[in-house]
Scaffold this motif. Structure first.
Motif, mmCIF file in Angstrom:
data_model
loop_
_atom_site.group_PDB
_atom_site.id
_atom_site.type_symbol
_atom_site.label_atom_id
_atom_site.label_comp_id
_atom_site.label_asym_id
_atom_site.label_seq_id
_atom_site.Cartn_x
_atom_site.Cartn_y
_atom_site.Cartn_z
ATOM 1 N N ASP A 80 -7.325 3.248 13.792
ATOM 2 C CA ASP A 80 -7.511 2.412 12.610
ATOM 3 C C ASP A 80 -8.367 3.109 11.557
ATOM 4 O O ASP A 80 -8.148 2.938 10.369
ATOM 5 C CB ASP A 80 -8.200 1.096 13.005
ATOM 6 N N TYR A 81 -9.359 3.883 12.006
ATOM 7 C CA TYR A 81 -10.240 4.447 10.978
ATOM 8 C C TYR A 81 -9.559 5.551 10.190
ATOM 9 O O TYR A 81 -9.878 5.749 9.017
ATOM 10 C CB TYR A 81 -11.606 4.871 11.542
ATOM 11 N N MET B 200 0.821 -1.210 0.000
ATOM 12 C CA MET B 200 0.000 0.000 0.000
ATOM 13 C C MET B 200 0.858 1.265 0.000
ATOM 14 O O MET B 200 0.334 2.368 -0.076
ATOM 15 C CB MET B 200 -0.916 0.032 1.229
ATOM 16 N N ARG C 182 -6.893 6.687 4.979
ATOM 17 C CA ARG C 182 -5.700 6.874 4.140
ATOM 18 C C ARG C 182 -5.618 5.786 3.072
ATOM 19 O O ARG C 182 -5.277 6.047 1.927
ATOM 20 C CB ARG C 182 -4.435 6.815 4.999
ATOM 21 N N MET C 183 -5.933 4.546 3.482
ATOM 22 C CA MET C 183 -5.828 3.432 2.545
ATOM 23 C C MET C 183 -6.924 3.484 1.480
ATOM 24 O O MET C 183 -6.890 2.732 0.511
ATOM 25 C CB MET C 183 -5.886 2.096 3.283
ATOM 26 N N LYS C 184 -7.922 4.347 1.698
ATOM 27 C CA LYS C 184 -8.930 4.537 0.663
ATOM 28 C C LYS C 184 -8.483 5.616 -0.311
ATOM 29 O O LYS C 184 -9.227 5.958 -1.239
ATOM 30 C CB LYS C 184 -10.255 4.980 1.297
ATOM 31 N N PHE D 170 -9.885 -4.283 6.241
ATOM 32 C CA PHE D 170 -9.195 -4.473 7.509
ATOM 33 C C PHE D 170 -9.875 -5.511 8.381
ATOM 34 O O PHE D 170 -10.986 -5.955 8.136
ATOM 35 C CB PHE D 170 -9.119 -3.159 8.274
ATOM 36 N N ARG E 247 -6.342 5.456 9.530
ATOM 37 C CA ARG E 247 -5.494 4.690 8.617
ATOM 38 C C ARG E 247 -6.332 4.117 7.470
ATOM 39 O O ARG E 247 -5.919 4.145 6.310
ATOM 40 C CB ARG E 247 -4.809 3.558 9.378
ATOM 41 N N ALA E 248 -7.529 3.633 7.807
ATOM 42 C CA ALA E 248 -8.408 3.100 6.760
ATOM 43 C C ALA E 248 -8.741 4.192 5.747
ATOM 44 O O ALA E 248 -8.762 3.944 4.544
ATOM 45 C CB ALA E 248 -9.681 2.536 7.385
ATOM 46 N N ALA F 219 -13.328 -0.888 14.267
ATOM 47 C CA ALA F 219 -12.237 0.070 14.422
ATOM 48 C C ALA F 219 -11.942 0.799 13.128
ATOM 49 O O ALA F 219 -11.453 1.920 13.152
ATOM 50 C CB ALA F 219 -10.971 -0.647 14.899
ATOM 51 N N SER F 220 -12.254 0.178 11.985
ATOM 52 C CA SER F 220 -11.840 0.804 10.740
ATOM 53 C C SER F 220 -12.913 1.710 10.151
ATOM 54 O O SER F 220 -12.692 2.327 9.121
ATOM 55 C CB SER F 220 -11.410 -0.252 9.712
ATOM 56 N N LEU F 221 -14.069 1.795 10.808
ATOM 57 C CA LEU F 221 -15.074 2.765 10.374
ATOM 58 C C LEU F 221 -15.070 3.932 11.359
ATOM 59 O O LEU F 221 -15.024 3.732 12.573
ATOM 60 C CB LEU F 221 -16.469 2.115 10.347
ATOM 61 N N ARG G 153 -4.493 4.239 -4.300
ATOM 62 C CA ARG G 153 -5.150 3.612 -3.147
ATOM 63 C C ARG G 153 -6.647 3.849 -3.211
ATOM 64 O O ARG G 153 -7.100 4.946 -3.481
ATOM 65 C CB ARG G 153 -4.654 4.249 -1.850
ATOM 66 N N GLY G 154 -7.383 2.802 -2.941
ATOM 67 C CA GLY G 154 -8.838 2.944 -2.893
ATOM 68 C C GLY G 154 -9.460 2.923 -4.269
ATOM 69 O O GLY G 154 -10.657 2.692 -4.401
#
Lengths: 535, 316
Positions: free
Chosen positions: B213-214, A54, B219-221, A95, B216-217, A100-102, A87-88
């Motif tokens: 994490d969100y 990434m 960023r990864m988008k 994830f 970072r998520a 945690a990732s939202l 990315r994206g």
């Protein structure tokens, strides 16, 4: 093997943090429409590899030689600005934990809309319409309503569906999935996996599926790469990795994967009076508000577990399975006096009315080991101090001095005696869990409640801990209430298995009989959802 | 948030204010001051004193005096000043209005300055700008108010430069420009203290959120940097700041007496100090009660704002 041009390829890639070589000479290729499984234990470098692909590495990372290519373009040559457009859009990531990732203050729909707005340059109404269609496609029944919700208003499975929709939204060429089902219940995980497989076939996306779970990966990936200490030690068709591993490390890894057909416990518990018997136990949470109590209109509190009845015979291993929130830990806590309860609890024929009635004898007989040793071991106490506490309370065995007794306990759990001077943070996860087990056994208990004690451990460490528990049982005749969500593991060791679902004990059966025609529908759904190892 | 929650909170505030009223009334009873002596002066005869006490109800039992006082308060009558003979409620509410003006302007200036500084410090963690901002905010926090105020006075407010009027207060309704000019220095002083305090808060919250994490998520988008910074990170980082700002309101109402004193700003803090020095019991009681109620309300407002911004918080 047919050589389709690789969508993602890593060629001789090296990465280090300071003097620590995290990745060495990594070579991987994922063609269009294929899934490559990347299996490794914690610290093996699999997550480092994902973030290297990434192009999101910490400042301390030093890259060596090698190339990372997406459809032939070297990503290492890209500027940060170029990567933000890749990315994206061309390269997506899913994830582990959707909670945690939202972003908690962003509506679920917004998480997909923002991707479409950014990468597909859609207007807001267009993005909204497309998002609604996407959410419907990922199996959310009322997409429009779901879009307006916040993450905390959706279940784990629903959230992960949204994350997947966002990952697929811009029609990427390649997806990285970092343990996307680890944080989910067994049945939900299975559904998410099926959804991913469908979407993957439909879109032809190339996917790198990262997981510690060899059994699961071998089911969805065409090829599996095994990574160990920063090196890819094996990279073969999935079935072959499992049935005929080439490398010694892979063989050990495969051997550590729990398989229900390989029983580890052969004896049956003695036909004796139960050491612990629970009759109609209900555990409630919360407490009545002062105003409600004064007004005399107290509503019944929600129950974490309802009318649970089970008994444990001396030396028996009773497995307790069920998804998170099913009440497994609630019962465990009630049994050691951390929760109050209604109903009857008997210990060797003696009635225990509630936490207040749990005297020293009871507490000595019934010990507990928790899931996270980091949280259950006091970080400011040495291992010696931690183990001395129960010895002071319950006495040292055979007239040993405290120091010798600590050493004997460490030996029982196969740790060196000089660990007594160490502190928890100096130990690995598996070693810490051994200390927690030693602390429980210091009391010479008749029953040890194991509450997901291997869940945060790697599969090879898990196998060692399970082996240790079985040896200790052999030696002391201890019975275990073994709480886990890992059905394959519990079927290897438990005599009987209790299945819990939303606070109810829906089934309690001999392990061999579990899942048979008489079994509860939920039990069968659970068994169906578990990936058993191929081969 | 439910209506019953709001009702409960308002009842709690009422209860709090009631308890404060008892405490305040109790304290004024043990103060070494005699209202009758205050009114008549040192040379009054004992007979005159007795007559005045009877007229004011000061010879009644304490609880009756309290009930009489609180009854009048509930009807909006805080009594008259022993010193000036003016209605106390009116005087105190006017002072409160001025204090609130000072407080709100200071908060506004503080937010405008502190948020960007905190964000910059968090983004450039460990670099010169972060260390500089950190050092400056330490100095700002540690400096006593009178030092800050004096520094502002001798620089911007120095009559030799003729930049700004240094002291006094003119209502904005009378002379808008003049009133505003006189507000600049006190607002600046108070803001310096608040900024230092909030910058550190914003910085540490922002550092935490940027590590989630969100983010970072996001960023990864491949989202744009402004989108990640403002929509994903800053918004969430600011939530805890709201609570701190609410606590600051308490400080702004009662704690900046030194600032009010130096700039001769007639706020409620200063009014209360004057009342205490003069043993003006009705003024003390009214001032303390009004401040307590304002503080409780400010905290309620902060909680409501927090719930409106973070949907995870639901008051039932």
């Amino acid at each position: 093997m047919s050589e389709a041009p690789a969508v993602l390829s890593v060629e001789g890639y090296d990465l280090s943090y300071g003097r620590f070589a995290a990745l060495r000479d990594i070579r991987l290729a994922v063609p269009r429409g294929q899934v490559l499984g990347l299996v490794g234990e914690s610290g093996s470098g699999k997550t480092s590899l994902a973030y290297a692909i990434m192009r999101h590495l910490p400042h301390s990372a030093v890259e060596g030689g090698g190339a990372i290519r997406l459809s032939g373009q070297d990503l290492r040559a890209m500027t940060a600005q170029q990567m933000r457009h890749i990315r994206g859009s061309r390269l997506g990531m899913v994830f582990q934990d959707p909670s945690a990732s939202l972003n908690p203050t962003l509506r679920l729909g917004e998480h997909v809309i923002e991707v479409l707005r950014r990468h597909k340059r859609l207007t807001r109404p267009e993005a909204r319409d497309r998002t609604e269609a996407m959410l419907r496609r990922v199996g959310l029944r009322e997409p429009a309503a779901m879009m307006r919700r916040y993450p905390h208003e959706a279940s784990g499975g629903e959230k992960q569906r949204v994350v997947i929709a966002a990952a697929f939204a811009a029609e990427p060429e390649c997806l990285l999935l970092d343990e996307p089902t680890t944080a989910l219940d067994v049945i939900t995980a299975r559904q998410i996996l099926e959804l991913f497989t469908e979407l993957q076939a439909e879109t032809g996306v190339a996917a790198l599926y990262i997981s510690h779970d060899l059994a699961l990966v071998s089911r969805i990936a065409q090829r599996v790469a095994v990574i160990h200490r920063g090196r890819v030690v094996e990279n073969d068709p999935a079935a072959q990795v499992f049935s005929n591993p080439r490398e010694e490390y892979t063989r050990r890894l495969v051997a550590a994967v729990p398989r229900p057909d390989l029983r580890l416990v052969r004896d049956a518990p003695a036909e004796a009076a139960p050491v612990l018997a629970v009759q109609g136990m209900t555990v409630r949470y919360g407490r009545q508000g002062l105003l409600q109590r004064l007004a005399g209109r107290a509503a019944p509190l929600p129950a974490g577990a309802r009318e649970v009845s089970l008994e444990l015979r001396p030396g028996e291993i009773l497995g307790v399975v069920g998804e998170s929130g099913s009440g497994k830990s609630t019962i465990a806590k009630a049994l050691v006096g951390l929760n109050g309860f209604e109903g009857a609890l008997r210990h060797e024929g003696r009635s225990i009315a509630g936490p207040a009635a749990m005297d020293r004898d009871y507490r000595r007989a019934v010990q507990i080991v928790f899931q996270h040793p980091d949280a259950s071991l006091n970080p400011r106490q040495s291992i010696g101090q931690i183990l001395s506490r129960p010895l002071a309370l319950y006495g040292t065995p055979d007239g040993l001095s405290r120091r010798d007794a600590v050493a004997a306990l460490l030996e029982e759990v196969q740790l060196p005696a000089d660990f007594a001077q160490r502190y928890p943070h100096q130990l690995s996860g598996g070693q810490k869990q051994r200390v927690a087990i030693a602390r429980a056994f210091a009391a010479r208990p008749k029953v040890v409640i194991c509450d997901e004690i291997t869940s945060s451990l790697d599969v090879s460490i898990q196998a060692q801990i399970v082996q240790l528990l079985l040896q200790l049982r052999e030696r002391f005749g201890t019975g275990y209430l073994f709480i886990t969500h890992d059905l394959n593991l519990v079927r290897q060791i438990a005599h009987r298995i209790a299945v819990m679902y939303r606070g109810d004990l829906v089934e309690l059966a001999d392990t061999a009989a579990l899942g048979g025609p008489q079994s509860h529908a939920y039990t069968r759904a659970l068994l169906d959802a578990v990936p058993t190892p191929v081969g | 948030m439910s209506a019953s929650y709001l009702l409960r909170r308002l009842l709690t505030i009422l209860l709090t204010v009631l308890i404060v009223s008892m405490l305040v009334f109790g304290i004024t009873q043990v103060l070494p001051a005699d209202a009758a002596v205050m009114l008549l002066g040192e040379n009054a005869t004992p007979e005159q004193l007795v007559a005045v006490r009877a007229r004011l109800g000061l010879d009644l039992p304490v609880w009756q005096q309290y009930l009489g006082w609180i009854g009048h308060v509930l009807r909006g009558d805080f009594g008259t000043s022993l010193e000036t003979g003016l209605p106390v409620g009116e005087v105190m509410f006017t002072a409160l209005g001025r204090s609130l003006l000072l407080a709100l302007l200071s908060l506004l200036l503080m937010l405008v300055v502190a948020i960007p500084l905190g964000v910059v410090a968090a983004l450039r963690r460990g670099r010169a700008s972060d260390l500089g901002i950190g050092l400056a905010s330490y100095v700002g926090v540690s400096m006593p108010e009178f030092v800050t105020a004096t520094l502002v006075l001798i620089t911007l407010g120095n009559p030799a430069f003729g930049l700004l009027p240094s002291t006094g207060y003119v209502p904005l309704t009378e002379d808008f420009r003049g009133g505003l000019a006189r507000l600049v220095l006190p607002v600046l002083t108070v803001s310096v203290i608040l900024v230092a305090h909030v910058v550190r808060m914003v910085r540490s919250e922002m550092v935490d959120v940027l590590g989630t994490d969100y983010v970072r998520a996001a960023r990864m988008k491949g989202l744009s940097r402004p989108r990640i910074l403002f929509r994903h990170a800053l918004r969430n980082a600011l939530l805890p700041t709201i609570t701190v700002v609410a606590l600051d309101i308490g400080y702004l109402l009662g704690g900046i007496i030194v600032v009010e004193e130096i700039f001769a700003f007639p706020g409620i803090g200063r009014a209360l100090i004057v009342a205490i020095q003069q043993r003006d019991l009705p003024s003390i009681q009214a001032g303390a009660l009004i401040m307590a109620a304002t503080y409780a309300l400010a905290n309620l407002l902060a909680d409501l704002a927090y719930a409106a911004l973070d949907k995870r918080i639901r008051y039932a």
